[in-house]
Write an enzyme that holds these catalytic residues in place. Structure first.
Site, PDB file in Angstrom:
ATOM      1  N   GLU A   1     -12.159   8.357   0.541  1.00 16.50           N
ATOM      2  CA  GLU A   1     -12.464   7.419   1.622  1.00 16.50           C
ATOM      3  C   GLU A   1     -12.529   8.200   2.935  1.00 16.50           C
ATOM      4  O   GLU A   1     -12.377   7.651   4.011  1.00 16.50           O
ATOM      5  CB  GLU A   1     -11.446   6.283   1.671  1.00 16.50           C
ATOM      6  CG  GLU A   1     -10.000   6.701   1.701  1.00 16.50           C
ATOM      7  CD  GLU A   1      -9.061   5.515   1.456  1.00 16.50           C
ATOM      8  OE1 GLU A   1      -8.984   4.640   2.318  1.00 16.50           O
ATOM      9  OE2 GLU A   1      -8.408   5.486   0.392  1.00 16.50           O
ATOM     10  N   CYS A  22      -8.572   3.450  -2.233  1.00 17.98           N
ATOM     11  CA  CYS A  22      -7.663   4.266  -3.042  1.00 17.98           C
ATOM     12  C   CYS A  22      -7.897   4.120  -4.547  1.00 17.98           C
ATOM     13  O   CYS A  22      -7.210   4.761  -5.334  1.00 17.98           O
ATOM     14  CB  CYS A  22      -6.213   3.936  -2.709  1.00 17.98           C
ATOM     15  SG  CYS A  22      -5.805   4.180  -0.976  1.00 17.98           S
ATOM     16  N   HIS A  48      -0.056   3.287  -7.844  1.00 18.80           N
ATOM     17  CA  HIS A  48      -0.527   3.661  -6.516  1.00 18.80           C
ATOM     18  C   HIS A  48       0.602   3.395  -5.522  1.00 18.80           C
ATOM     19  O   HIS A  48       1.217   2.330  -5.543  1.00 18.80           O
ATOM     20  CB  HIS A  48      -1.769   2.841  -6.144  1.00 18.80           C
ATOM     21  CG  HIS A  48      -2.151   2.974  -4.704  1.00 18.80           C
ATOM     22  ND1 HIS A  48      -2.458   4.190  -4.143  1.00 18.80           N
ATOM     23  CD2 HIS A  48      -2.237   2.058  -3.708  1.00 18.80           C
ATOM     24  CE1 HIS A  48      -2.734   4.010  -2.857  1.00 18.80           C
ATOM     25  NE2 HIS A  48      -2.611   2.729  -2.568  1.00 18.80           N
TER      26      HIS A  48
END
Lengths: 424, 97
Positions: free
Chosen positions: A83, A115, A242
């Site tokens: 990103e 992500c 994550h």
């Protein structure tokens, strides 16, 4: 069609410098009572002579050295997930391909979904390998990002990391054998966080954290619909999620226990310590690695958990915007050995512990990292005092500027020569 | 179809009871906050709740009320009044056959 596909090798690069969370809290006047829920100890900090390309190369190069040139020549797809793009057209992968010296007989492509994108690339790559259309092929996925946060990000600033995770996929998985077909998806449009320009992020923290949690429950529910008998409390020996910040994963685990294993709620802290905490050791030292975050968590788990007798790992990948996936794989003693060879703990311990003045001086320059400038010269020697204090001696690709919009790089050495890495 | 009556059905969610549940969960998650500081015009952040506390409070309230609602619906509520209204509405939807 082959049944065995997964991660053959895994390495991360999390910078040569960092700042501790207590130092940052004190300097910014943040409330120290909030450190307990953040559960972070430090964040990695990039140097202005680093960018998404150098992070990616510095993560992948030791991995390629470990597998050797013959095996590296079988990489026929290189995917960078980021990103932190550097151009609307030209991919990060194109520069990475050059500086890793990969075969010209290789697809290069960049993917984006905050992500989450590296996991999309991993699953597409795994499906390609499993199809058997190119026997013996390997796919290299590199998740790489830089942070743009400063004091305006408040409590997000101490939780943001920088760096890359290199994930090599093949039909000879040593690090994680994927449970092919065992996955659950959940995606919907929301503006929880985004990077509308090259110098800033926008974020709505509640919208983002709540979407993360909704997606976790829903993607796990979708997983159970594909995998008969899957059970949150029983199926997975470990969990790697994550990690926007470690405290968020603790809250997520608590919610999942409430949603899917309510009878275990009384022992939720013990379960967290056993099945989740090993995956948070490195993320807590680095900050949110963004696209590579869940793979840093996996590396942390394999270095800090006990998978010697074989262990199933439940993994959760989330990207703002939003897209999410719950999937799983199996690790064993070879997995732990393969990751340990990358000496990730030593790499993290070798980072230079910046004081606040040093940190603050880097921030403004770091914010120029993704700005398209036709000509720019970055004096790497200006950062030599930091590079020399790095605790391991290693070669690093560094970003030296732009010429006619083309990015320029060169190899430099970090460390003072007393502690060589990687070893031959 | 049941004809409407002047007196509410016993199962009809009581907004005041929902607010009391919200208050009880907030004071459990934030032990330093006195119940009388929990008023409808306040936001959770005004009471010192960080993002993890806010997650725990919303999850705790949904659990206490027996609701299976998406968390996302709570991202945009401006204050505790709005949160209570939303919870009451969700309970009403849930109690509708």
């Amino acid at each position: 069609m082959t049944e065995t596909v997964g991660i053959e090798a895994l390495n991360v690069y999390c910078g040569t410098a960092g700042i501790t969370v207590p130092t940052l809290f004190a300097a910014r006047g943040l409330d120290p009572a909030r450190m307990a829920n953040l559960m972070m100890t430090a964040r990695s900090v990039a140097l202005p002579c680093e960018d998404p390309v150098t992070h990616a190369v510095n993560a992948a190069r030791p991995l390629l050295q470990a597998i050797g040139p013959e095996a590296a020549a079988r990489i026929e797809t290189l995917v960078t997930s980021t990103e932190s793009g550097i151009d609307y057209s030209k991919s990060v992968a194109s520069y990475v391909h050059e500086h890793l010296g990969l075969s010209p007989r290789c697809r290069t492509v960049e993917v984006k979904q905050a992500c989450y994108a590296a996991t999309a690339a991993l699953q597409l790559g795994a499906g390609y390998l499993a199809s058997g259309v190119s026997p013996g092929a390997k796919v290299l996925v590199i998740a790489t990002d830089v942070a743009l946060v400063d004091q305006d990000a408040h409590y997000t600033e101490p939780a943001m990391g920088t760096g890359a995770a290199a994930v090599l996929l093949s039909t000879e998985p040593q690090v994680l054998t994927l449970d092919l077909g065992a996955f659950g998806l959940h995606s919907f449009q929301t503006l929880d966080s985004a990077r509308p320009g090259p110098t800033f992020d926008i974020a709505d923290s509640d919208r983002s954290l709540f979407a993360y949690l909704d997606c976790l429950s829903n993607s796990f529910r979708a997983y159970t619909e594909r995998v008969e008998g899957a059970d949150f409390a029983e199926t997975f020996d470990y969990l790697a999620f994550h990690t926007p910040f470690a405290g968020m994963v603790r809250a997520a685990h608590r919610k999942m226990t409430r949603d899917f294993a309510k009878d275990r709620l009384a022992a939720v802290d013990d379960d967290f310590a056993t099945r989740v905490a090993p995956s948070l050791v490195y993320p807590a030292m680095v900050g949110n690695l963004c696209s590579g975050s869940v793979y840093l968590a996996l590396a942390s788990l394999l270095d800090n958990g006990d998978v010697a007798d074989g262990a199933r790992v439940g993994m959760y990948s989330y990207g703002s915007g939003c897209a999410a996936e719950f999937f799983s794989g199996v690790a064993d003693a070879d997995s732990a050995a393969a990751v340990r060879r990358m000496r990730i703990q030593e790499q993290l311990d070798a980072r230079v512990d910046l004081d606040f003045a040093e940190y603050d001086a880097l921030l403004q320059e770091n914010r120029r990292c993704l700005v398209p400038e036709p000509d720019r010269r970055i004096e790497v020697d200006a950062y030599r005092p930091i590079l020399d204090r790095y605790g391991l001696q290693r070669d690093l690709l560094v970003y030296t500027g732009t010429k006619d919009y083309g990015r320029t790089y060169e190899w430099a050495t970090a460390g003072d020569g007393r502690n060589p890495w990687p070893t031959a | 179809m049941t004809p409407k009556t002047a007196t509410p059905e016993p199962a009809t969610p009581d907004r005041e009871a929902v607010f009391q549940t919200v208050t009880a969960v907030i004071t459990e998650i934030l032990p330093t906050v006195a119940a009388d500081r929990v008023t409808g015009r306040r936001r959770l952040a005004d009471l010192g709740a960080d993002s993890v506390d806010r997650v725990e409070i919303v999850v705790g309230v949904l659990d206490r009320l027996g609701l299976q609602a998406p968390m996302a619906a709570f991202a945009a509520v401006p204050d505790l009044d709005a949160m209570t209204d939303l919870l009451t509405e969700l309970l009403r939807e849930g109690s509708t056959p």
